[in-house]
Scaffold this motif. Structure first.
Motif: not given
Length: 811
Positions: A584-588
């Protein structure tokens, strides 16, 4: 009557020539550290490549150092508690209690040192391997990578051997009681480092692959992926530091088992010969490491590594044969201070043949594991090629094929290890003590090649990191990239081999320690004076520890096997939770930071490092508490018979589970490499996506749960060995003793339940809407990755970056 009473002990004298031999062993151990210094100097003298490559390497170095610094501070709390608990356990006198606790800290410190040295040099060697591949080609790159592992191997044998020799020099005939603490310290710290480092590295790796390769269709280690720095840091804190500490504790615990049983089986010489064998192993390790030199006709780097390993194995057999026939007499009855039961059963046996035969069995087991594991994980062999072919029909068949190969390989490996244990056991004939000593010597023989084995293991993550630096920098040409890809694939195989050998040492050590466990029960019963001893002895199964016809023992056996499954589940779920947060952090970042895909935006690498650091340190607590508290709960609740059966269940389930997880993960990883080399559609194809899915499933299998089972088995065996006298003494006597026993059992059970419940209450992944929850950046006591001054961490506010973040942005 005191609840836990000390009693006298019989001291075996150790003087004259025997004492001189121990001094020689200690000097050889220190010599191993000198060889490590020579190898390290050679590695550090190599070129570091371009400025861009140096900047990337610096970011990885800072992240790895900061993580280990914070991990060691966390583990120091556990070590302090264990130090005082060991003081409370029975021993023959207070000097042994104190020595056991002090050398517990020494064992933990040596294990930590081995792991830290492995990480420190690996993060400096990776950039040098990448530069060598680009500038000089495969032979030079491989040499640097393997010599890096050689440094860690020399630290393993040097510190392990020196620690054991120091205990024998100080405590002489009472050394076995103190060595229990030394082995426990090494095993406990290694288990925590293996679990924590494994969670860190695989959470970052899985998150990076799922978003980068599958969703964004960008290469592995592409600098646009925010998880790349964390992934490369993880290779070092998990595969280098964690596995180095793991193999150190395998070495230390095997020595502990051999010396404990050696005192009984061979008397005075039994405290010397088990140290002479690994001392000779230092010499064979040096020969093996320098023998690993690529030749023109070699198919790949694995050929050179195999050559070095088998040369060291042959030399080890020759040197051990010379030592056995020079140092040991021709009859058991000629040994000094041998246990009377051994003399009664085997007075005319030749100890030279027993010792040499056991060592040869151990070396052969290691060699066959190398060949067997290579068959199931090498890209040139049918199992991995079959997985590659199944990628044409999608990820489901890739997963099924990998599971099938892992399960099948576990059977062959378990039979091999079990057969080795049985053959060594037969060498003792009618004497149980002598048979178990032979098993311990087989394990010691297996570890005569440990210097090369550790070098093989470190070779893997160094090669993996070198490929990552090459990809991120963009400064390595096509030929250099091919060299690094080939070394990385070989590294996957060497890592699988070392994990197979490590689990073999766990089984051999556990079998030998089980003999020490039953011996300690017998000794404790003999010291207890009670008119009801006969009936109590029968009810407590002192003479039938493995009689599964007793429902309590059968229950203990099932619990032991179940703990292995629960431990594996906790480790894999921890990776899943942390990897979810990374995804989720990399997607964000891809969504919210402008220009990342175009190369003009800067990913926030430090935020991902912080996520996996915080999660891995928090998640390692539950598996660690389970390993320490489960034997205590079983022993004080069901008795020593059930505790013995519990250990048997742990060994049986552990060896199968560990090999299954390790080999299936290694096969999936190399199947991905096979496709990336241009087979079955190559990179970017649907087959490639299918193998990536298999690889991400295999990551926590082979690098988190699987290898952690090895120290788990030994931690639980050593805990059982340490608490056995207390369990016996509190099982006989007054109602007050029964009350104390019940209280200890209840506390241990409550700790296990609370730890597992706390782990289960966490969500399996972090969603976009709660990405700032317990698994996100800013959680825990500190949002930064704490460490020495200037250590890396997440951005604190606005544009304020830590040193690692600043260096990472230069990529």
């Amino acid at each position: 009557m005191p609840l836990i009473a000390d009693s006298g002990s019989t001291v075996i004298p150790l003087a004259g020539g025997n004492l001189a031999w121990i001094f020689v062993v200690a000097v050889i151990a220190l010599g191993a550290l000198g060889v490590a210094g020579i190898l390290a100097k050679e590695v550090l003298a190599a070129s570091e490549g371009t400025e861009n490559m140096k900047r990337i390497a610096a970011a990885v170095q800072e992240g790895a150092s900061a993580y280990l610094a914070r991990q060691f501070r966390t583990l120091a709390i556990f070590a302090a508690v264990a130090f005082f608990l060991l003081l409370a356990l029975p021993a023959d006198d207070w000097s042994q209690r104190i020595g056991r606790s002090v050398f517990f800290l020494v064992g933990a410190a040596f294990s930590a040192t081995t792991g830290y040295v492995g990480m420190w040099l690996a993060v400096r060697a990776n950039v040098r391997v990448a530069a060598a591949a680009n500038e000089s080609g495969s032979p030079r790159a491989m040499r640097i990578a393997f010599r890096t592992g050689g440094v860690v191997g020399m630290f393993t044998v040097g510190l392990g051997l020196f620690g054991a020799a120091l205990v024998v020099l100080i405590y002489k005939g009472n050394a076995p009681n103190v060595l229990e603490g030394f082995g426990f310290g090494a095993a406990m710290l290694a288990m925590f480092m293996r679990v924590g480092g494994g969670i860190f590295t695989k959470a970052a790796d899985v998150g990076a692959d799922l978003v980068g390769k599958i969703e964004q269709n960008i290469p592995e280690d592409d600098p646009r992926n925010a998880a790349t720095i964390a992934d490369n840091v993880g290779d070092n804190v998990g595969d280098c530091a964690g596995m180095a500490a793991d193999l150190f504790e395998s070495y230390a615990v095997m020595l502990v088992a051999a010396l404990i049983l050696g005192k009984l089986a061979f008397g005075t010489q039994g405290l010397v010969f088990p140290l002479l064998v690994p001392a000779l192993g230092v010499i064979t390790a040096v020969i093996g490491i320098f023998a690993v030199s690529p030749r023109t006709g070699d198919k790949n780097a694995m050929a050179a590594i195999n050559r070095g390993f088998f040369i060291s194995a042959v030399v080890a057999v020759v040197l051990v044969a010379i030592a056995a026939f020079t140092y040991l007499p021709s009859k058991i009855s000629s040994l000094d201070h041998v246990d009377p039961s051994v003399l009664a059963d085997a007075a005319t046996k030749d100890p030279r043949l027993i010792a040499l035969g056991a060592v040869v069995i151990g070396i052969v087991v290691a060699a066959v594991i190398q060949v067997l594991t290579g068959y199931f994980t090498e890209t040139t062999r049918r199992p991995v090629q079959d997985i590659g072919k199944t990628s044409l029909t999608g990820p489901a068949t890739v997963v099924l094929a990998g599971i099938g190969i892992g399960l099948e390989s576990a059977v062959y490996s378990a039979l091999l290890i079990g057969g080795g244990v049985f053959l060594a056991y037969l060498l003792g004939g009618a004497s149980l003590t002598l048979s178990l000593f032979a098993v311990a010597m087989a394990g010691t023989g297996l570890l005569t090649t440990v210097g090369v084995i550790v070098a093989m293991d470190t070779f893997g993550p160094v090669s993996d990191n070198a490929q990552g630096i090459a990809e991120m920098s963009g400064d390595v040409g096509e030929e250099g990239a091919k060299v690094l890809t080939s070394l990385d694939a070989v590294g996957n195989t060497t890592k699988a081999i070392t994990k197979g050998i490590a689990i073999a040492t766990a089984v051999l050590a556990a079998t030998a320690l089980f003999g020490s466990f039953t011996q300690k029960i017998t000794e404790t019963v003999g010291k207890v004076h009670s008119p009801k001893l006969g009936s109590v002895e029968q009810s407590l199964q002192f003479n039938g520890v493995l009689n599964v016809g007793d429902p309590r023992n059968l229950f203990g056996l099932i619990i032991g096997a179940a703990v292995v499954f629960l431990f594996s589940a906790l480790a894999i779920n921890a990776v899943s939770r942390a990897a979810g947060a990374v995804v989720y952090e990399v997607r964000r970042q891809f969504r919210e930071i402008p220009g990342i895909m175009e190369g003009t935006g800067r990913p926030e690498y430090g935020r991902v490092v912080d996520i996996v650091t915080t999660d891995s340190l928090r998640e390692l607590v539950t598996p660690g508490l389970l390993a320490v508290m489960a034997p205590i709960a079983v022993g004080f609740t069901l008795g020593v018979g059930a505790l013995g059966s519990y250990l048997a269940g742990t060994i049986g389930a552990g060896v199968l589970m560990a090999v299954f997880l390790s080999n299936s993960g290694g096969a999936w990883d190399n199947a991905k490499k096979l496709v990336e080399d241009g087979n079955f559609g190559g990179k970017g194809s649907e087959a490639h996506t299918a193998t990536i899915v298999g690889d991400t499933i295999g990551d926590p299998f082979k690098d988190t749960a699987g290898p952690a089972i090895n120290p788990l088995i030994k931690v639980m065996n050593l805990v059982s060995l340490l608490i056995a006298p207390a369990v016996v003494q509190l099982s006989i006597g007054t109602s007050a003793n029964a009350g104390v026993r019940a209280l200890i059992a209840i506390v241990a059970l409550l700790i296990i339940v609370a730890a597992v419940w706390n782990s289960k209450r966490k969500s399996i992944a972090v969603s976009d809407s709660n990405s700032d929850s317990s698994s996100a950046v800013g959680s825990g006591p500190s949002a930064a990755v704490e460490g020495p001054a200037g250590a890396p961490g997440a951005p604190r506010s606005g544009d304020e970056d830590t040193s690692m973040e600043a260096s990472a942005q230069s990529i």
